[in-house]
Design a protein around this motif. Sequence first.
Motif, PDB file in Angstrom:
ATOM      1  N   CYS A  93       0.839  -1.207   0.000  1.00 22.54           N
ATOM      2  CA  CYS A  93       0.000   0.000   0.000  1.00 22.54           C
ATOM      3  C   CYS A  93       0.865   1.246   0.000  1.00 22.54           C
ATOM      4  O   CYS A  93       1.772   1.388   0.826  1.00 22.54           O
ATOM      5  CB  CYS A  93      -0.926  -0.002   1.213  1.00 22.54           C
ATOM      6  SG  CYS A  93      -2.133   1.340   1.121  1.00 22.54           S
ATOM      7  N   ASN A  95      -0.265   4.170   0.651  1.00 19.40           N
ATOM      8  CA  ASN A  95      -0.783   5.170   1.610  1.00 19.40           C
ATOM      9  C   ASN A  95      -0.050   5.144   2.941  1.00 19.40           C
ATOM     10  O   ASN A  95       0.184   6.181   3.541  1.00 19.40           O
ATOM     11  CB  ASN A  95      -2.282   4.954   1.855  1.00 19.40           C
ATOM     12  CG  ASN A  95      -3.141   5.832   0.974  1.00 19.40           C
ATOM     13  OD1 ASN A  95      -2.626   6.568   0.148  1.00 19.40           O
ATOM     14  ND2 ASN A  95      -4.445   5.753   1.135  1.00 19.40           N
ATOM     15  N   ARG A  96       0.244   3.963   3.449  1.00 20.74           N
ATOM     16  CA  ARG A  96       0.924   3.762   4.735  1.00 20.74           C
ATOM     17  C   ARG A  96       0.310   4.629   5.852  1.00 20.74           C
ATOM     18  O   ARG A  96       1.004   5.426   6.491  1.00 20.74           O
ATOM     19  CB  ARG A  96       2.436   4.031   4.608  1.00 20.74           C
ATOM     20  CG  ARG A  96       3.171   3.229   3.558  1.00 20.74           C
ATOM     21  CD  ARG A  96       3.024   1.715   3.657  1.00 20.74           C
ATOM     22  NE  ARG A  96       3.110   1.128   4.968  1.00 20.74           N
ATOM     23  CZ  ARG A  96       4.243   0.819   5.598  1.00 20.74           C
ATOM     24  NH1 ARG A  96       5.389   1.027   4.998  1.00 20.74           N
ATOM     25  NH2 ARG A  96       4.237   0.284   6.791  1.00 20.74           N
ATOM     26  N   CYS A  97      -0.969   4.429   6.074  1.00 19.75           N
ATOM     27  CA  CYS A  97      -1.653   5.164   7.152  1.00 19.75           C
ATOM     28  C   CYS A  97      -0.955   4.868   8.480  1.00 19.75           C
ATOM     29  O   CYS A  97      -0.493   3.752   8.710  1.00 19.75           O
ATOM     30  CB  CYS A  97      -3.116   4.742   7.236  1.00 19.75           C
ATOM     31  SG  CYS A  97      -4.007   4.978   5.701  1.00 19.75           S
ATOM     32  N   PHE A  99      -2.100   4.436  11.391  1.00 17.91           N
ATOM     33  CA  PHE A  99      -2.771   3.484  12.289  1.00 17.91           C
ATOM     34  C   PHE A  99      -2.743   2.067  11.741  1.00 17.91           C
ATOM     35  O   PHE A  99      -3.307   1.159  12.341  1.00 17.91           O
ATOM     36  CB  PHE A  99      -4.233   3.905  12.533  1.00 17.91           C
ATOM     37  CG  PHE A  99      -5.006   4.186  11.276  1.00 17.91           C
ATOM     38  CD1 PHE A  99      -5.393   3.166  10.425  1.00 17.91           C
ATOM     39  CD2 PHE A  99      -5.320   5.485  10.930  1.00 17.91           C
ATOM     40  CE1 PHE A  99      -6.080   3.427   9.258  1.00 17.91           C
ATOM     41  CE2 PHE A  99      -6.009   5.763   9.761  1.00 17.91           C
ATOM     42  CZ  PHE A  99      -6.390   4.731   8.924  1.00 17.91           C
ATOM     43  N   CYS A 100      -2.082   1.864  10.600  1.00 17.77           N
ATOM     44  CA  CYS A 100      -2.182   0.569   9.931  1.00 17.77           C
ATOM     45  C   CYS A 100      -0.900  -0.242  10.099  1.00 17.77           C
ATOM     46  O   CYS A 100       0.168   0.184   9.674  1.00 17.77           O
ATOM     47  CB  CYS A 100      -2.476   0.785   8.456  1.00 17.77           C
ATOM     48  SG  CYS A 100      -2.621  -0.754   7.534  1.00 17.77           S
ATOM     49  N   PHE A 102      -0.807  -3.370   8.981  1.00 24.10           N
ATOM     50  CA  PHE A 102      -0.968  -4.422   7.974  1.00 24.10           C
ATOM     51  C   PHE A 102      -0.159  -4.116   6.706  1.00 24.10           C
ATOM     52  O   PHE A 102       0.423  -5.013   6.097  1.00 24.10           O
ATOM     53  CB  PHE A 102      -2.471  -4.523   7.672  1.00 24.10           C
ATOM     54  CG  PHE A 102      -2.846  -5.205   6.403  1.00 24.10           C
ATOM     55  CD1 PHE A 102      -2.743  -6.590   6.283  1.00 24.10           C
ATOM     56  CD2 PHE A 102      -3.363  -4.478   5.323  1.00 24.10           C
ATOM     57  CE1 PHE A 102      -3.132  -7.233   5.109  1.00 24.10           C
ATOM     58  CE2 PHE A 102      -3.743  -5.105   4.159  1.00 24.10           C
ATOM     59  CZ  PHE A 102      -3.622  -6.483   4.047  1.00 24.10           C
ATOM     60  N   SER A 103      -0.081  -2.841   6.334  1.00 15.79           N
ATOM     61  CA  SER A 103       0.474  -2.485   5.024  1.00 15.79           C
ATOM     62  C   SER A 103       1.998  -2.541   4.985  1.00 15.79           C
ATOM     63  O   SER A 103       2.678  -2.413   6.009  1.00 15.79           O
ATOM     64  CB  SER A 103       0.005  -1.083   4.633  1.00 15.79           C
ATOM     65  OG  SER A 103       0.558  -0.139   5.521  1.00 15.79           O
ATOM     66  N   GLY A 138      -7.894  -4.807   0.325  1.00 19.95           N
ATOM     67  CA  GLY A 138      -6.440  -4.810   0.413  1.00 19.95           C
ATOM     68  C   GLY A 138      -5.883  -3.399   0.333  1.00 19.95           C
ATOM     69  O   GLY A 138      -6.626  -2.415   0.416  1.00 19.95           O
ATOM     70  N   GLY A 139      -4.552  -3.312   0.161  1.00 21.42           N
ATOM     71  CA  GLY A 139      -3.885  -2.010   0.085  1.00 21.42           C
ATOM     72  C   GLY A 139      -3.928  -1.428  -1.322  1.00 21.42           C
ATOM     73  O   GLY A 139      -4.475  -2.038  -2.250  1.00 21.42           O
ATOM     74  N   VAL A 171     -11.548   3.806  -0.913  1.00 25.70           N
ATOM     75  CA  VAL A 171     -10.156   4.239  -1.119  1.00 25.70           C
ATOM     76  C   VAL A 171      -9.560   3.484  -2.316  1.00 25.70           C
ATOM     77  O   VAL A 171      -8.887   4.070  -3.179  1.00 25.70           O
ATOM     78  CB  VAL A 171      -9.339   3.962   0.170  1.00 25.70           C
ATOM     79  CG1 VAL A 171      -7.898   4.408   0.023  1.00 25.70           C
ATOM     80  CG2 VAL A 171      -9.992   4.627   1.377  1.00 25.70           C
ATOM     81  N   LYS A 219      -4.386   9.513   2.564  1.00 27.31           N
ATOM     82  CA  LYS A 219      -5.668   8.889   2.208  1.00 27.31           C
ATOM     83  C   LYS A 219      -6.626   9.917   1.613  1.00 27.31           C
ATOM     84  O   LYS A 219      -6.522  11.107   1.905  1.00 27.31           O
ATOM     85  CB  LYS A 219      -6.275   8.278   3.474  1.00 27.31           C
ATOM     86  CG  LYS A 219      -7.467   7.420   3.231  1.00 27.31           C
ATOM     87  CD  LYS A 219      -7.761   6.545   4.430  1.00 27.31           C
ATOM     88  CE  LYS A 219      -7.354   5.115   4.157  1.00 27.31           C
ATOM     89  NZ  LYS A 219      -7.402   4.256   5.328  1.00 27.31           N
TER      90      LYS A 219
HETATM   91 FE1  SF4 Z   1      -4.272   2.798   4.956  1.00 29.98          FE
HETATM   92 FE2  SF4 Z   1      -5.783   0.767   4.035  1.00 29.98          FE
HETATM   93 FE3  SF4 Z   1      -3.345   1.174   3.055  1.00 29.98          FE
HETATM   94 FE4  SF4 Z   1      -3.624   0.273   5.562  1.00 29.98          FE
HETATM   95  S1  SF4 Z   1      -4.164  -0.791   3.695  1.00 29.98           S
HETATM   96  S2  SF4 Z   1      -2.215   1.886   4.827  1.00 29.98           S
HETATM   97  S3  SF4 Z   1      -5.520   1.364   6.177  1.00 29.98           S
HETATM   98  S4  SF4 Z   1      -5.104   2.573   2.870  1.00 29.98           S
END
Ligand code: SF4
Length: 390
Positions: A93, A95-97, A99-100, A102-103, A138-139, A171, A219
């Motif tokens: 991903c 974006n690398r939020c 709070f995430c 997972f990515s 998914g990302g 997104v 995002k």
């Molecule tokens: Fe953000 Fe979703 Fe990417 Fe996680 S997978 S970084 S929440 S956009």
Amino acid sequence: MFHARGYFNELGYAYKLGATCVLEALWALDGELREVADKVLKGRRLGPEDGIALYNSRDLLGIGYLAGLVRQRRHGKRVFFAVNRHINHTNVCINRCRFCAFSRTPGAEGAYTLSPAEIAAKAEEAAALGVHEVHLVGGLNPELTLDYFCEVLRRVRAILPAATIKALTAVEIDYLAQRHNLSVDAVLSALKEAGLDCLPGGGAEVFAPRVRELTCPRKISGERWLEVHATAHRLGIPTNATMLYGHVETVAERVEHLLRLRELQDQTGGFLTFIPLAFHPENTAMAKWGLRETTGFDDLKTLAIARLLLDNFVHIKAYWVMIGPRMAQISLGFGVDDLEGTVIEERITHSAGAHTPELMARLELVELIKTAGYVPVERDALYNVVREGF
Ligand code: SF4
Ligand code: V47
């Protein structure tokens, strides 16, 4: 003003409960909540100030009682759940939020992307388990094209013809539109043609720009998220909605978020369910900000307040993966009528330190609902009833 006597004429449910019980519960309410209770019992819409009063109150049982009344009016004792399977096709991903957990950035250690054949294999497993809802998110992976998603949807549809497919957050839809220089309308239409039934509610986070700037600066904006959902609704694609709570947002920002959702629902009627998502800080960039996991008090209050503020949402869903099966069961008495399903494999919350199981068997969900005194109703992603009477 609080006039208890009038309620018994206006609220059939009060009769069913028995007048003494309703009166006792209402007199016991926190003083500041009496005006809110007055509106709820008369079926009047709550405003932002009511949402703030509810959040500022510590009268959890009072709030839960009111949310329970509203839930009872709509659903009686029925509780919806799905036999479903989550598939997270990629954790790559851009974006690398913050709070995430997972990515991963493209090429980083631990980054993965499932091929359409690998996803099809997971769908085959799901078919053997009687899954009626596939949840695919998914990302933002620059390598994945609209063709990839159309192929994935066609293969899943062919393997699970009776299942409903809930796939790609707003997104991801926006990203595909940008990547191919297409409109959101065109992307959604192509995906619908390939088998998409509805969109999940992820990516909403908290709409306030202040919160997005701090937590997920790359995002799409809250406005854009709402725009993508409005377009989906216009095309006849229903969607879900979420709110990621328990980090840097204020009570006023939570209330504003809920009221924006209610406003769009007034216009389109396209939302199916609302799911509050409890923030899990472990392994995230926000862990070092000293944030803790949400409390059970906040989880129940947030679900109950959603039921009260979102008067035009039919369903309020508890996500047991994030709040735990026990809290999800208790939430049925706090306005919740919908439980996330069997799930099977979950990566997003478990990457962020969730200690809940990754799956729950259909029988476990049924028992959870029945032992709390409710009636389980198995549904698909569009809330068509698959089975009632367990
Ligand atoms: Fe953000 Fe979703 Fe990417 Fe996680 S997978 S970084 S929440 S956009
Ligand atoms: O968009 C990411 C959130 C979402 C974390 O529509 C986190 O039926 C908590 O949207 N702690 C994905 N939450 C999950 C989601 C969902 C889940 C179940 C059902 C449905 C539905 C939707 O999870 C993301 C983001 O908002 N998230 N990281 C975290 N550390």
